[in-house]
Enzyme design. Structure first.
Site, PDB file in Angstrom:
ATOM      1  N   LEU A  73       0.805  -1.223   0.000  1.00 20.29           N
ATOM      2  CA  LEU A  73       0.000   0.000   0.000  1.00 20.29           C
ATOM      3  C   LEU A  73       0.831   1.262   0.000  1.00 20.29           C
ATOM      4  O   LEU A  73       0.275   2.359  -0.075  1.00 20.29           O
ATOM      5  CB  LEU A  73      -0.960   0.008   1.211  1.00 20.29           C
ATOM      6  CG  LEU A  73      -2.181  -0.875   0.968  1.00 20.29           C
ATOM      7  CD1 LEU A  73      -1.974  -2.230   1.596  1.00 20.29           C
ATOM      8  CD2 LEU A  73      -3.438  -0.222   1.441  1.00 20.29           C
ATOM      9  N   LYS A  91       8.660   6.881  -8.145  1.00 16.56           N
ATOM     10  CA  LYS A  91       9.571   5.856  -7.621  1.00 16.56           C
ATOM     11  C   LYS A  91       8.841   4.824  -6.770  1.00 16.56           C
ATOM     12  O   LYS A  91       9.084   3.634  -6.896  1.00 16.56           O
ATOM     13  CB  LYS A  91      10.694   6.516  -6.806  1.00 16.56           C
ATOM     14  CG  LYS A  91      11.781   7.121  -7.685  1.00 16.56           C
ATOM     15  CD  LYS A  91      12.817   7.870  -6.880  1.00 16.56           C
ATOM     16  CE  LYS A  91      13.712   6.957  -6.078  1.00 16.56           C
ATOM     17  NZ  LYS A  91      14.749   7.731  -5.336  1.00 16.56           N
ATOM     18  N   TYR A 145       1.430   9.801 -10.838  1.00 17.96           N
ATOM     19  CA  TYR A 145       0.720   8.807 -10.020  1.00 17.96           C
ATOM     20  C   TYR A 145       0.077   7.761 -10.928  1.00 17.96           C
ATOM     21  O   TYR A 145       0.283   6.560 -10.756  1.00 17.96           O
ATOM     22  CB  TYR A 145      -0.343   9.516  -9.185  1.00 17.96           C
ATOM     23  CG  TYR A 145      -1.093   8.622  -8.233  1.00 17.96           C
ATOM     24  CD1 TYR A 145      -0.468   8.072  -7.122  1.00 17.96           C
ATOM     25  CD2 TYR A 145      -2.443   8.337  -8.430  1.00 17.96           C
ATOM     26  CE1 TYR A 145      -1.162   7.263  -6.229  1.00 17.96           C
ATOM     27  CE2 TYR A 145      -3.144   7.536  -7.538  1.00 17.96           C
ATOM     28  CZ  TYR A 145      -2.501   6.998  -6.442  1.00 17.96           C
ATOM     29  OH  TYR A 145      -3.199   6.197  -5.569  1.00 17.96           O
TER      30      TYR A 145
END
Ligand code: UDP
Length: 316
Positions: A73, A91, A145
């Site tokens: 997560l 990353k 993202y």
């Protein structure tokens, strides 16, 4: 079981720690504490089946002993975070997922990727089902993202196909509840904290964009069921009760009993660039394969969340 949860000191990760501990398992939470907080796991300190490792998952992950599950997560969770930390966002989605998958392979552990409704981008299909490939701008501010999570999904499937890792992919739609950060910039903490402080609620642009909000306990139940299932293909988890952000602002005022005004704000930075115009999960797959659907009504979930923020902001 012995379970590693990356991002275990974050909002959703810490609730998963609670759930698996309550079921009698041993839980290792790993977090670099960039956006996670030890406050979220402070109540677990000293628990005999709980361990915390401060570590950035973009670096090689070393865990002693066996692992039955790796729940990955770790991520930067909010659009404001992706704007502030674009390279770290890429990353953790890409390299962090690679390290977590490598660990799962080595330990022969079942692996969960926490993916996102953002893989659908600004969707041209509505509601979004799992077969939709999405509409993502790779070079926009949200692309860091969205693309890292899309890469993470591809990597997860590659580890499944090439290395036979037993993988699961959950596409998480907007989720809210206690332990969100008051200052993470997302609409739920923003509106609740603004209402509680008596400040105006900042509806961006005309407030016509839509979202649907899932309470965290519903999401956790869905993830637990997903891990117990054999569903390798991605599964949406979210609440299909869709509303405009303006409507949501009114619900927050009604639930908190606050009398703040609603103001329309046109952000000058890039935070609303490529902001999806609509978002609503098609949860047919979760219903049929997991027997899951959300059960907590929005008003009830928001009450719990407002209660949390009242304490957090010292307003009690
Ligand atoms: N939003 C808003 N006011 C705020 C924060 C967010 O109107 O103070 C809007 C935002 O532009 C988006 C929606 O609320 O359309 C949900 O934003 P959030 O950052 O919570 O997450 P997203 O769903 O975009 O990932």
């Amino acid at each position: 079981m012995r379970i590693l949860i990356t991002g275990g000191a974050g909002f959703i990760g810490s609730h998963l720690c609670d759930r698996y501990l309550a079921e009698g398992h041993e839980v290792i939470a790993m977090d670099n504490l960039r956006t996670g907080s030890t406050d979220n796991i402070a109540h677990l300190a000293g628990h005999e089946r709980f361990h915390f490792i401060k570590h950035d998952v973009t670096d090689y992950i070393y865990v002693t002993g066996p692992l039955d599950m790796v729940l990955h997560l770790a991520s930067l969770p909010s659009p404001v975070d992706y704007l502030n930390y674009p390279i770290q966002t890429l990353k953790v989605g890409a390299m962090g997922t690679h390290k977590a998958l490598g660990l799962a392979l080595y330990k022969k552990a079942k692996f969960l990727l926490a993916s996102t409704s953002e893989v659908y981008g600004d969707p041209l299909i509505h509601p979004q089902d799992e077969d939709y490939w999405g509409n993502v701008n790779p070079v926009g501010p949200r692309g860091v993202y969205d693309e890292s999570k899309r890469f993470a999904e591809a990597l997860t499937m590659a580890y499944h196909r090439y290395h036979n890792v037993d993988t699961r992919i959950v596409r998480i739609f907007n989720t809210y509840g206690p332990r969100m950060r008051a200052d993470d910039g997302r609409v739920v903490p923003n509106f609740i904290c603004q209402a509680l402080r008596g400040e105006s609620l900042t509806v961006y642009d005309d407030g016509s964009r839509t979202r649907s909000f899932c309470y965290v306990s519903d999401l956790v139940e869905g993830i637990v069921r997903l891990m117990e299932s054999d569903a390798v293909d991605p599964i949406n988890l979210g609440n299909p009760q869709e509303m405009s952000i303006l409507e949501f602002a009114r619900v927050v005022l009604a639930v908190t009993g606050c009398t703040s005004e609603i103001t329309f704000v046109r952000p000058q930075d890039e935070r609303t660039r490529d902001d999806p115009q609509v978002r609503c999960p098609d949860i047919g797959r979760a219903q049929s394969q997991l027997g899951w659907e959300p059960v907590i009504p929005l008003e009830e979930g928001l009450k719990h969340t407002a209660e949390y923020f009242r304490h957090k902001l010292g307003l009690l």
